[in-house]
Design a protein around this motif. Structure first.
Motif, PDB file in Angstrom:
ATOM      1  N   PHE A  37     -14.104  -7.015  11.741  1.00  0.00           N
ATOM      2  CA  PHE A  37     -12.970  -7.271  10.859  1.00  0.00           C
ATOM      3  C   PHE A  37     -11.685  -7.269  11.680  1.00  0.00           C
ATOM      4  N   VAL A  38     -10.793  -8.182  11.339  1.00  0.00           N
ATOM      5  CA  VAL A  38      -9.472  -8.241  11.966  1.00  0.00           C
ATOM      6  C   VAL A  38      -8.440  -8.237  10.845  1.00  0.00           C
ATOM      7  N   ALA A  39      -7.582  -7.225  10.835  1.00  0.00           N
ATOM      8  CA  ALA A  39      -6.555  -7.097   9.799  1.00  0.00           C
ATOM      9  C   ALA A  39      -5.185  -7.332  10.412  1.00  0.00           C
ATOM     10  N   GLY A  40      -4.294  -7.853   9.603  1.00  0.00           N
ATOM     11  CA  GLY A  40      -2.945  -8.091  10.095  1.00  0.00           C
ATOM     12  C   GLY A  40      -1.979  -8.319   8.954  1.00  0.00           C
ATOM     13  N   LEU A  41      -0.725  -8.464   9.312  1.00  0.00           N
ATOM     14  CA  LEU A  41       0.345  -8.673   8.345  1.00  0.00           C
ATOM     15  C   LEU A  41       1.027 -10.003   8.622  1.00  0.00           C
ATOM     16  N   SER A  42       1.289 -10.758   7.565  1.00  0.00           N
ATOM     17  CA  SER A  42       2.109 -11.960   7.679  1.00  0.00           C
ATOM     18  C   SER A  42       3.560 -11.537   7.503  1.00  0.00           C
ATOM     19  N   GLY A  43       4.356 -11.742   8.519  1.00  0.00           N
ATOM     20  CA  GLY A  43       5.707 -11.199   8.577  1.00  0.00           C
ATOM     21  C   GLY A  43       5.785 -10.250   9.755  1.00  0.00           C
ATOM     22  N   ARG A  44       6.973  -9.842  10.110  1.00  0.00           N
ATOM     23  CA  ARG A  44       7.138  -8.961  11.265  1.00  0.00           C
ATOM     24  C   ARG A  44       7.711  -7.626  10.829  1.00  0.00           C
ATOM     25  N   PHE A  45       7.296  -6.572  11.528  1.00  0.00           N
ATOM     26  CA  PHE A  45       7.776  -5.245  11.168  1.00  0.00           C
ATOM     27  C   PHE A  45       7.878  -4.385  12.417  1.00  0.00           C
ATOM     28  N   VAL A  46       8.645  -3.310  12.293  1.00  0.00           N
ATOM     29  CA  VAL A  46       8.756  -2.310  13.350  1.00  0.00           C
ATOM     30  C   VAL A  46       8.525  -0.955  12.705  1.00  0.00           C
ATOM     31  N   GLY A  47       7.604  -0.182  13.228  1.00  0.00           N
ATOM     32  CA  GLY A  47       7.306   1.126  12.661  1.00  0.00           C
ATOM     33  C   GLY A  47       5.817   1.337  12.519  1.00  0.00           C
ATOM     34  N   LYS A  48       5.432   2.487  11.982  1.00  0.00           N
ATOM     35  CA  LYS A  48       4.025   2.822  11.827  1.00  0.00           C
ATOM     36  C   LYS A  48       3.481   2.296  10.505  1.00  0.00           C
ATOM     37  N   CYS A  49       2.205   1.947  10.527  1.00  0.00           N
ATOM     38  CA  CYS A  49       1.523   1.593   9.287  1.00  0.00           C
ATOM     39  C   CYS A  49       0.084   2.084   9.369  1.00  0.00           C
ATOM     40  N   ARG A  50      -0.503   2.327   8.210  1.00  0.00           N
ATOM     41  CA  ARG A  50      -1.868   2.838   8.151  1.00  0.00           C
ATOM     42  C   ARG A  50      -2.765   1.812   7.469  1.00  0.00           C
ATOM     43  N   TYR A  51      -3.846   1.461   8.152  1.00  0.00           N
ATOM     44  CA  TYR A  51      -4.838   0.530   7.614  1.00  0.00           C
ATOM     45  C   TYR A  51      -6.015   1.350   7.079  1.00  0.00           C
ATOM     46  N   GLU A  52      -6.273   1.227   5.794  1.00  0.00           N
ATOM     47  CA  GLU A  52      -7.371   1.971   5.169  1.00  0.00           C
ATOM     48  C   GLU A  52      -8.408   0.976   4.645  1.00  0.00           C
ATOM     49  N   TRP A  53      -9.624   1.115   5.163  1.00  0.00           N
ATOM     50  CA  TRP A  53     -10.711   0.207   4.807  1.00  0.00           C
ATOM     51  C   TRP A  53     -11.676   0.873   3.832  1.00  0.00           C
ATOM     52  N   ASP A  54     -12.113   0.119   2.849  1.00  0.00           N
ATOM     53  CA  ASP A  54     -13.261   0.475   2.022  1.00  0.00           C
ATOM     54  C   ASP A  54     -14.247  -0.679   2.186  1.00  0.00           C
ATOM     55  N   PHE A  55     -15.373  -0.420   2.855  1.00  0.00           N
ATOM     56  CA  PHE A  55     -16.286  -1.493   3.233  1.00  0.00           C
ATOM     57  C   PHE A  55     -17.263  -1.890   2.127  1.00  0.00           C
ATOM     58  N   GLY A  56     -17.123  -1.315   0.955  1.00  0.00           N
ATOM     59  CA  GLY A  56     -17.934  -1.741  -0.176  1.00  0.00           C
ATOM     60  C   GLY A  56     -19.312  -1.130  -0.234  1.00  0.00           C
ATOM     61  N   ASP A  57     -19.618  -0.217   0.690  1.00  0.00           N
ATOM     62  CA  ASP A  57     -20.918   0.460   0.685  1.00  0.00           C
ATOM     63  C   ASP A  57     -20.748   1.977   0.685  1.00  0.00           C
ATOM     64  N   GLY A  58     -19.569   2.425   0.248  1.00  0.00           N
ATOM     65  CA  GLY A  58     -19.285   3.856   0.222  1.00  0.00           C
ATOM     66  C   GLY A  58     -18.609   4.371   1.472  1.00  0.00           C
ATOM     67  N   GLN A  59     -18.501   3.532   2.505  1.00  0.00           N
ATOM     68  CA  GLN A  59     -17.916   3.966   3.772  1.00  0.00           C
ATOM     69  C   GLN A  59     -16.456   3.538   3.871  1.00  0.00           C
ATOM     70  N   LYS A  60     -15.646   4.414   4.450  1.00  0.00           N
ATOM     71  CA  LYS A  60     -14.216   4.149   4.587  1.00  0.00           C
ATOM     72  C   LYS A  60     -13.770   4.441   6.013  1.00  0.00           C
ATOM     73  N   LEU A  61     -12.655   3.840   6.378  1.00  0.00           N
ATOM     74  CA  LEU A  61     -12.111   4.009   7.723  1.00  0.00           C
ATOM     75  C   LEU A  61     -10.601   3.909   7.643  1.00  0.00           C
ATOM     76  N   SER A  62      -9.905   4.773   8.384  1.00  0.00           N
ATOM     77  CA  SER A  62      -8.449   4.757   8.402  1.00  0.00           C
ATOM     78  C   SER A  62      -7.965   4.634   9.838  1.00  0.00           C
ATOM     79  N   ILE A  63      -7.029   3.704  10.065  1.00  0.00           N
ATOM     80  CA  ILE A  63      -6.456   3.478  11.391  1.00  0.00           C
ATOM     81  C   ILE A  63      -4.939   3.459  11.252  1.00  0.00           C
ATOM     82  N   THR A  64      -4.264   4.295  12.022  1.00  0.00           N
ATOM     83  CA  THR A  64      -2.801   4.310  12.033  1.00  0.00           C
ATOM     84  C   THR A  64      -2.309   3.732  13.345  1.00  0.00           C
ATOM     85  N   THR A  65      -1.356   2.821  13.264  1.00  0.00           N
ATOM     86  CA  THR A  65      -0.856   2.165  14.465  1.00  0.00           C
ATOM     87  C   THR A  65       0.616   1.835  14.303  1.00  0.00           C
TER      88      THR A  65
END
Length: 550
Positions: A315-343
């Protein structure tokens, strides 16, 4: 281009004004768009439009028949297109006319009131394969085969291929199928051309609408050219069409030719067809929104495990538009599993996930930026990559086990947990087996066969690796109550009785064996009941009463 700054709780987001205000947007009735980029855009000089093909996630935002799709250049000029297929899941495949030297296009969608486009792209490039489930009927002659296609109403898929040389169904596991191949054939010179098809069951080859090869009926695929036709053709582009019906076995079809000046009939090579190009999708943009979250995914690999296949996706996630600062990507993969990435990086975020079972998975991404949340959802149809199954490229089990060992099994399905336990056994991750097994027996119920296989492994690890017979016995008795199959329940109880006897608790063993016989002997006659009866005899032998043991 003007820029404005939007402050959001301790950091700044920098966005382009044209996204927030809609400047450069082709038509505001279309709420979403996605870029499509081709690596090369040269004119072929052939009749008709040069073609690009785009496969992209739709986010569930496209109409079921794709009628709201429009494609434009960056300047807003409409280009002709054809929707090849929508689904399975939230995915759409589109062919569109290239406008050399333009390399970047925009796909607009999300207009529920849109009519179908007035102009549909006429495809005169590549080899387009269209496949339906075989509805039955005779296939001895071309008239009967045309009747088969008129009755076929279960559509399986449509996509371009390199050539007409295939021995499987690229759109699924079905082998009773009927397919039409339409190729833009480049004839190198004037002259007489020989054509041939070899196929399992019926195939007919046409050039410019004229039947050249008739290969009807039920038969095997011959290893040599048997059915041959001749036609005189001019140099240049011609329409080659092959109808193929497969009623059994692997759907094998090969189209071959012998151009003028060539001595043998060979498979028609990919270079003999006018080329297409594949386009790459960008992230979704939304009209009037300065920032939009999106993700793109692709099937990355598979592995084989005890009569089942596990699938890995990237999976490749991104934002359309530009930003400066931290953001958190939280995934729910549809099988009960989740993942959080802060960047804090503005570049796309990548991750991978292993699916332990096939089926529709509702994948959701939530991106948190300060107090704001952006989301995107796609339904992914997890399955084997049917168009690549002949490659037989299986990835190492260890790669999958390392990823799955990090899962939260309390939120996984019983089938996924059972498959994970089998995976961990094959890769020697015994602690992970215990963690997954603990989660499995906490479920209300589970499919019988999956439960049997997983509990055998889990209980053996508890006894042999963890020296915990008591926990193994309790787990097996709990699993016996979860199963809807009397045979599996009796088997699990008999195994629990064996562990009780091995640990020296003959009283408990006798109780378990007796309960298994009393509860399940009237419901099943399988070997588990026989084992329980033998177990009672073993208890008496353990006690030294050999007469009762007989």
């Amino acid at each position: 281009m003007k820029i404005r700054l939007v402050g959001i709780i301790g950091f700044c987001i920098t966005v382009a004004v044209d996204l927030a205000t809609g400047r450069g947007w082709w038509n505001y009735h279309w709420h979403y768009r996605r870029s499509a980029t081709v690596s090369e855009a040269k004119r072929s000089g052939l009749p008709g439009d040069d073609i690009a093909v785009l496969t992209m996630p739709s986010g569930g935002l496209i109409q079921p028949d794709g009628r709201d799709i429009r494609i434009t250049t960056a300047s807003g000029r409409i280009v002709k297109h054809r929707v090849l297929m929508v689904g399975p899941g939230d995915v759409v495949r589109i062919a569109f006319a290239l406008q050399p030297p333009v390399k970047k296009y925009f796909v607009y969608f999300g207009n529920a009131q849109a009519d179908k486009p007035k102009q549909i792209l006429k495809i005169q490039r590549g080899v387009l394969m269209e496949t339906w489930a075989y509805p039955g009927g005779g296939i001895a002659n071309f008239h009967q085969v045309l009747g088969v296609f008129r009755r076929a109403n279960v559509f399986l898929g449509r996509d371009f291929r390199r050539d007409i040389f295939i021995g499987h169904n690229p759109f699924g596991p079905q082998n009773r199928i009927c397919s039409i191949f339409t190729g833009a054939l480049l004839c190198p010179r004037d002259g007489d051309y020989l054509f041939s098809t070899t196929s399992r069951d019926a195939s007919f080859l046409l050039v410019d609408g004229k039947v050249v090869v008739r290969n009807g009926g039920h038969h095997r695929a011959w290893p040599r050219a048997v059915k041959i036709g001749r036609i005189h053709l001019k140099k240049g582009l011609h329409e080659l069409k092959v109808y193929h019906v497969s009623t059994r076995g692997d759907p094998i079809i090969v189209a071959a030719w012998r151009p003028p000046g060539v001595r043998r009939i060979w498979k028609i090579p990919p270079a003999a067809f006018a080329p297409i190009v594949r386009a790459t999708p960008g992230f979704i943009e939304q009209y009037g929104k300065a920032l939009t979250a999106d993700f793109i995914y692709h099937h990355a690999g598979e592995t084989f495990l005890a009569n089942r296949y596990l699938q890995r996706y990237e999976f490749v996630a991104g934002l359309s538009g530009r930003f400066v600062g931290k953001c958190r990507y939280e995934w729910d993969f549809g099988d009960g599993q989740k993942l959080s990435i802060t960047t804090s990086a503005a570049k796309p975020v990548k991750c991978e996930h292993v699916y332990l079972s096939d089926g529709a998975k509702k994948v959701r991404l939530v991106v948190t930026i300060g107090a704001s949340k952006l989301s995107r959802t796609n339904v992914i149809q997890v399955a084997r990559p049917w168009d690549r199954i002949t490659e037989n490229r299986m990835e190492p089990l260890g790669l999958y086990a390392r990823l799955v060992a990090e899962y939260d099994f309390t939120s996984a399905s019983a089938v996924d947990i059972a498959n994970a336990i089998v995976l961990f056994k094959r890769t020697g991750l015994f602690d992970a087996i215990v963690r997954a097994g603990d989660a499995l027996i906490s479920k209300k119920d589970a499919p019988a066969q999956a439960l049997r296989e997983a509990m055998d492994i889990y209980a053996d690890v508890l006894v042999e690796r963890m020296n915990n017979s008591c926990k193994a016995i309790e787990a097996l008795l709990r699993a016996a109550k979860m199963s809807s199959s009397p045979a599996i329940s009796a088997r699990l109880m008999s195994k629990a009785g064996r562990y009780a006897l091995q640990s020296g608790n003959d009283t408990l063993a006798m109780k378990i064996f007796s309960q298994a016989i009393h509860k399940y002997s009237a419901l099943t006659t399988n070997e588990a009941i026989r084992d329980a009866k033998i177990g009672i005899g073993d208890v008496w032998r353990y006690r030294g009463n050999y007469k009762k043991a007989l």
